[in-house]
Write a protein that holds these residues in place. Structure first.
Motif, mmCIF file in Angstrom:
data_model
loop_
_atom_site.group_PDB
_atom_site.id
_atom_site.type_symbol
_atom_site.label_atom_id
_atom_site.label_comp_id
_atom_site.label_asym_id
_atom_site.label_seq_id
_atom_site.Cartn_x
_atom_site.Cartn_y
_atom_site.Cartn_z
ATOM 1 N N SER A 94 0.754 4.219 -2.807
ATOM 2 C CA SER A 94 0.423 5.581 -2.407
ATOM 3 C C SER A 94 1.465 6.575 -2.887
ATOM 4 O O SER A 94 1.122 7.640 -3.422
ATOM 5 C CB SER A 94 0.291 5.665 -0.877
ATOM 6 O OG SER A 94 -0.130 6.958 -0.482
ATOM 7 N N ALA A 145 0.813 -1.212 0.000
ATOM 8 C CA ALA A 145 0.000 0.000 0.000
ATOM 9 C C ALA A 145 0.845 1.261 0.000
ATOM 10 O O ALA A 145 0.486 2.262 -0.626
ATOM 11 C CB ALA A 145 -0.928 0.003 1.214
ATOM 12 N N TRP A 157 -1.460 10.294 2.157
ATOM 13 C CA TRP A 157 -0.501 9.229 2.483
ATOM 14 C C TRP A 157 -0.953 8.473 3.727
ATOM 15 O O TRP A 157 -0.942 7.241 3.764
ATOM 16 C CB TRP A 157 0.881 9.854 2.664
ATOM 17 C CG TRP A 157 1.918 8.996 3.298
ATOM 18 C CD1 TRP A 157 2.248 8.942 4.616
ATOM 19 C CD2 TRP A 157 2.791 8.059 2.637
ATOM 20 N NE1 TRP A 157 3.271 8.037 4.833
ATOM 21 C CE2 TRP A 157 3.616 7.484 3.636
ATOM 22 C CE3 TRP A 157 2.956 7.654 1.315
ATOM 23 C CZ2 TRP A 157 4.584 6.535 3.345
ATOM 24 C CZ3 TRP A 157 3.928 6.699 1.035
ATOM 25 C CH2 TRP A 157 4.728 6.153 2.038
ATOM 26 N N ASP A 202 -3.927 6.266 3.113
ATOM 27 C CA ASP A 202 -3.564 5.088 2.326
ATOM 28 C C ASP A 202 -2.766 4.068 3.120
ATOM 29 O O ASP A 202 -2.874 2.861 2.885
ATOM 30 C CB ASP A 202 -2.738 5.507 1.100
ATOM 31 C CG ASP A 202 -3.560 6.227 0.046
ATOM 32 O OD1 ASP A 202 -4.793 6.153 0.101
ATOM 33 O OD2 ASP A 202 -2.945 6.874 -0.833
ATOM 34 N N THR A 203 -1.937 4.539 4.037
ATOM 35 C CA THR A 203 -0.935 3.669 4.663
ATOM 36 C C THR A 203 -1.120 3.439 6.158
ATOM 37 O O THR A 203 -0.535 2.518 6.711
ATOM 38 C CB THR A 203 0.469 4.253 4.454
ATOM 39 O OG1 THR A 203 0.580 5.504 5.171
ATOM 40 C CG2 THR A 203 0.757 4.496 2.977
ATOM 41 N N LYS A 215 1.139 7.087 -6.555
ATOM 42 C CA LYS A 215 -0.040 7.903 -6.864
ATOM 43 C C LYS A 215 0.249 9.381 -6.628
ATOM 44 O O LYS A 215 -0.104 10.237 -7.456
ATOM 45 C CB LYS A 215 -1.208 7.443 -5.992
ATOM 46 C CG LYS A 215 -2.474 8.282 -6.163
ATOM 47 C CD LYS A 215 -3.608 7.781 -5.285
ATOM 48 C CE LYS A 215 -3.331 8.003 -3.821
ATOM 49 N NZ LYS A 215 -4.476 7.583 -2.963
#
Length: 428
Positions: free
Chosen positions: A46, A42, A338, A341-342, A49
């Motif tokens: 991220s 992931a 971030w 996402d993480t 992206k």
């Protein structure tokens, strides 16, 4: 040490056409820079992206993402080797404890003047992060991640063993007892796990145990090992007892961290880790809880590992482009993406004031506990260039003890001898 931004142009002719460093652009074209992010799963998705978003909104700069051929754990040797040639990136993800080592290389950039720009809002980063990215007064990049270690527990595994979740005042004796009671050899279920693959992850969990008991890693002058003190021996002896006598520790020899997979599959009761694993646990639909580390005499001190985006010099345009990109990447708005996402923690105080912050907290149950646990992160690993070697020696000793090949005192004393020899080398 490092050269100033204005002096970076002297390297320009040396980097043309190099694979790892990219190609030097024409004077009027977009500046091309490369980042070795070392992220996986992931986190990798991220960062890629976010880089794509930056490239779209900043036509004067083109950022290329690469893993660097290594995970974050292996980035230091990879970068060290790359810096002996011109095939090194403009930006690399490096652990904060490596900063003293990498800052000695003359190809490491100096961003001290850049971060003084009020638009950067340098003071918005937590003090520990600013300290981790600053070596002898020189800023070598931007903060990347701040975290800390907690205990994640599988609610179903504990319940099946007749155990309640750990309370706020639990101790390392409680941890050992819970691990033993939740171990079911026939079902392949272990109480806890410990890495023995030789990396920093093997020692990361030992240091809080040592600190809580009043010990330390090195002497105050960083010239001698201190981890083989009675406090260090007691900590490793407890772990050895769990591994050898109780057989409640799954010894993880895989760099891919099989212990986490066991936790996700319901075959591990407790897992010492940090916020970076929460997205995986969410995806695996694990019914988990989060607790601060067990304590010693009421002290629940943990360890925090601020990591860095370090900038390297090719020419002045590329250094400035790298700094511009990192200023954008570490801004509050991008960091909230971030984090969402993480599962990472906020690296800026202002992030907690954003409207989407509460949604982030809801997305990752337990992240509020981990954020609050930053208050228990009171010390950092020794800021010496020899720390990676010291860590490797201790990791080797831990493996020998947990595998039953050595007692705790002998293992740590042997590691201390090697560490003392490394620390005695001039320039450490």
């Amino acid at each position: 040490m490092r050269r100033a931004l204005a002096a970076a142009a002297v390297l320009a002719l040396a980097v043309s056409g190099c694979g790892g460093g990219g190609k030097e652009p024409a004077a009027n074209g977009p500046v091309e820079i490369t980042i070795w992010h070392g992220q996986e799963d992931a986190s990798a998705k991220s960062i890629e992206k976010l880089v794509a978003q930056f490239n779209q909104s900043h036509p004067d700069i083109k950022v290329d993402t690469e893993s660097g051929g290594a995970t974050a754990d292996g980035m230091l040797p990879k970068i060290t080797a790359a810096l002996t040639s011109d095939a090194y990136p403009d930006i690399a993800y490096l652990y904060g404890s490596w900063a003293p080592n990498i800052a000695r290389n003359p190809k490491t950039a100096d961003l001290t003047e850049f971060v003084q720009d009020p638009a950067i809002k340098w003071q918005d980063f937590w003090a520990s992060e600013r300290e981790a990215i600053t070596v002898n007064g020189k800023v070598i990049g931007f903060p990347a991640v701040v975290d800390n270690m907690v205990v994640l527990y599988n609610k179903k595994v504990l319940a099946k063993a007749g155990l309640k979740p750990p309370g706020p005042d639990w101790t390392w004796d409680d941890f050992r007892a819970m691990a033993k009671q939740s171990t079911d050899a026939k079902a392949g279920v272990f109480g806890a796990t410990w890495p023995i693959s030789g990396g920093e992850e093997a020692v990361w969990g030992l240091w809080p145990m040592v600190w809580q008991a009043g010990g330390d890693i090195l002497t105050p002058d960083h010239k001698k090992a201190a981890f083989n003190s009675p406090q260090g021996q007691q900590a490793l002896d407890r772990l050895r007892g769990m591994a050898v006598d109780d057989k409640s520790l799954y010894l993880d020899s895989s760099p891919a961290e099989k212990g986490q997979k066991l936790f996700e599959s319901g075959r591990l009761a407790m897992f010492m880790s940090g916020p970076w694993v929460l997205p995986d646990l969410q995806a695996a639909k694990v019914d988990y809880g989060v607790s601060p580390l067990p304590g010693t005499n009421g002290n629940h001190e943990t360890i925090s590992g601020p990591d860095n985006w370090v900038v390297f010099q090719h020419d002045e345009r590329r250094v400035k482009a790298a700094a511009t990109f990192l200023a954008w990447l570490t801004s509050a708005e991008q960091q909230l993406v971030w984090m969402s996402d993480t599962g990472s923690l906020p690296i800026r105080e202002s992030i907690t004031k954003l409207s989407g912050y509460q949604d982030y907290l809801k997305k990752y149950p337990g992240i509020d506990v981990i954020s609050a646990n930053l208050a228990n992160a009171k010390r950092v690993r020794p800021p010496t260039t020899r720390y990676p070697r010291v860590s490797a020696f201790v990791a080797e000793g831990i493996a020998q003890a947990l595998l039953g090949k050595s007692d705790a005192k002998t293992a740590l004393d042997e590691a201390a001898k090697k560490a003392d020899a490394a620390l005695a080398v001039p320039g450490s």
